[in-house]
Design a protein around this motif. Structure first.
Motif, PDB file in Angstrom:
ATOM      1  N   GLY A   1     -34.577 -12.514 -17.166  1.00 52.55           N
ATOM      2  CA  GLY A   1     -35.445 -11.855 -16.194  1.00 52.55           C
ATOM      3  C   GLY A   1     -35.369 -12.382 -14.786  1.00 52.55           C
ATOM      4  N   ILE A   2     -34.627 -13.490 -14.574  1.00 48.91           N
ATOM      5  CA  ILE A   2     -34.435 -13.982 -13.210  1.00 48.91           C
ATOM      6  C   ILE A   2     -32.966 -13.919 -12.784  1.00 48.91           C
ATOM      7  CG2 ILE A   2     -36.472 -15.482 -13.309  1.00 48.91           C
ATOM      8  CD1 ILE A   2     -34.494 -17.882 -13.564  1.00 48.91           C
ATOM      9  N   VAL A   3     -32.162 -13.177 -13.528  1.00 49.67           N
ATOM     10  CA  VAL A   3     -30.724 -13.108 -13.247  1.00 49.67           C
ATOM     11  C   VAL A   3     -30.362 -11.891 -12.398  1.00 49.67           C
ATOM     12  CG1 VAL A   3     -28.437 -12.750 -14.281  1.00 49.67           C
ATOM     13  CG2 VAL A   3     -30.030 -14.390 -15.302  1.00 49.67           C
ATOM     14  N   ASP A   4     -29.605 -12.162 -11.315  1.00 47.81           N
ATOM     15  CA  ASP A   4     -28.896 -11.094 -10.599  1.00 47.81           C
ATOM     16  C   ASP A   4     -27.514 -11.024 -11.246  1.00 47.81           C
ATOM     17  OD1 ASP A   4     -31.045 -10.794  -8.862  1.00 47.81           O
ATOM     18  OD2 ASP A   4     -30.158 -12.003  -7.268  1.00 47.81           O
ATOM     19  N   HIS A   5     -27.293 -10.007 -12.064  1.00 42.21           N
ATOM     20  CA  HIS A   5     -26.028  -9.806 -12.797  1.00 42.21           C
ATOM     21  C   HIS A   5     -24.996  -9.325 -11.780  1.00 42.21           C
ATOM     22  CE1 HIS A   5     -23.550  -9.277 -16.249  1.00 42.21           C
ATOM     23  NE2 HIS A   5     -23.694  -7.968 -16.384  1.00 42.21           N
ATOM     24  N   THR A   6     -23.989 -10.153 -11.515  1.00 44.09           N
ATOM     25  CA  THR A   6     -23.205 -10.041 -10.290  1.00 44.09           C
ATOM     26  C   THR A   6     -21.755  -9.645 -10.513  1.00 44.09           C
ATOM     27  OG1 THR A   6     -24.644 -11.689  -9.255  1.00 44.09           O
ATOM     28  CG2 THR A   6     -22.491 -11.334  -8.238  1.00 44.09           C
ATOM     29  N   LEU A   7     -21.277  -8.732  -9.666  1.00 45.51           N
ATOM     30  CA  LEU A   7     -19.860  -8.381  -9.622  1.00 45.51           C
ATOM     31  C   LEU A   7     -19.490  -8.152  -8.156  1.00 45.51           C
ATOM     32  CD1 LEU A   7     -17.175  -7.717 -10.978  1.00 45.51           C
ATOM     33  CD2 LEU A   7     -17.959  -5.352 -11.249  1.00 45.51           C
ATOM     34  N   LEU A   8     -18.853  -9.160  -7.556  1.00 45.06           N
ATOM     35  CA  LEU A   8     -18.509  -9.088  -6.132  1.00 45.06           C
ATOM     36  C   LEU A   8     -17.010  -9.252  -5.880  1.00 45.06           C
ATOM     37  CD1 LEU A   8     -21.515 -11.120  -4.730  1.00 45.06           C
ATOM     38  CD2 LEU A   8     -21.101  -8.672  -4.377  1.00 45.06           C
ATOM     39  N   LYS A   9     -16.218  -9.133  -6.937  1.00 42.67           N
ATOM     40  CA  LYS A   9     -14.767  -9.196  -6.748  1.00 42.67           C
ATOM     41  C   LYS A   9     -14.322  -8.036  -5.857  1.00 42.67           C
ATOM     42  CE  LYS A   9     -13.685 -11.361 -11.205  1.00 42.67           C
ATOM     43  NZ  LYS A   9     -13.005 -11.193 -12.510  1.00 42.67           N
TER      44      LYS A   9
END
Length: 218
Positions: free
Chosen positions: A9-17
């Motif tokens: 609940g505190i995660v920014d699930h990230t994809l910045l490639k």
């Protein structure tokens, strides 16, 4: 004791490639919902994504160098907000920080804050691994003075490295609960994620979210 649900609940699930595709971002959004993540964090050009209910949309600004002019950062953030971004993670001008021009750093952040009105959340990436402890404190103070909602450790793209427990602890002490603290960059294990939370992180930027959360069960 932090539970798997609380951590998710505190995660920014990230994809910045840079090479990420729209299809991959759509899969990221579906996975975020499945895992119970707080948000997805994607590049500004990828905001046109079908977002599952309950998942916030975050993006970046002046990424990854922070060396853009304040006008360009503000314009980029404004477009992102108009495109539906709930949160904007901007990179400070590290050249100004290295020179000790903290008024300049504050003004740069304030230019982005001006186009990110509430309830949009503004996170300020200070690239902590590239700063001294004194510079980390000053950068956090500049972010708070400019009206930021969070300070964030890292882009994950700087050669100096990503988040550290020591930096998170110092950032948390500096903002004293008045701002959130996001740990991001190189957090790949459950143990590392929990250590960041223990040090004071209130948000985590993770690209390997599933693996980190699965470790909660072992």
């Amino acid at each position: 004791m932090t539970t798997r649900e609380e951590l998710a609940g505190i995660v920014d699930h990230t994809l910045l490639k840079p090479e990420a595709t729209a299809e991959q971002v759509a899969a990221l959004a579906r996975e975020a919902a499945e895992l119970g993540a707080y948000s997805i964090c994607v590049s500004p050009s990828m905001l046109d994504v079908e977002l599952p209910e309950g998942v916030k949309l975050a993006t970046v600004c002046g990424f990854p160098s922070g060396a853009h002019t304040s006008q360009v950062k503000a314009a980029e953030a404004a477009v992102s907000v108009a495109s539906g971004a709930d949160e904007v993670d901007m990179v400070i001008n590290l050249g100004l920080a290295a020179a000790g021009d903290w008024d300049g750093v504050r003004e740069d952040i304030a230019a982005v804050r001006a186009v990110c009105p509430e309830p949009v959340v503004l996170k300020v990436i200070i690239e902590s691994a590239a700063l001294t402890d004194e510079q980390i404190v000053a950068a956090c103070q500049a972010a708070e003075a400019a009206g930021a909602d969070f300070v964030k450790t890292s882009t994950g793209f700087h050669p100096a490295g990503g988040a550290s427990v020591e930096a998170v602890r110092l950032m948390a002490e500096t903002v004293g609960g008045r701002l959130g603290v996001k740990a991001s960059g190189g957090i790949r294990s459950t143990e590392a994620a929990l250590a960041m939370v223990e040090a004071g992180a209130t948000r985590l930027g993770l690209s390997g979210t599933r693996g980190v959360l699965d470790g909660m069960e072992s």
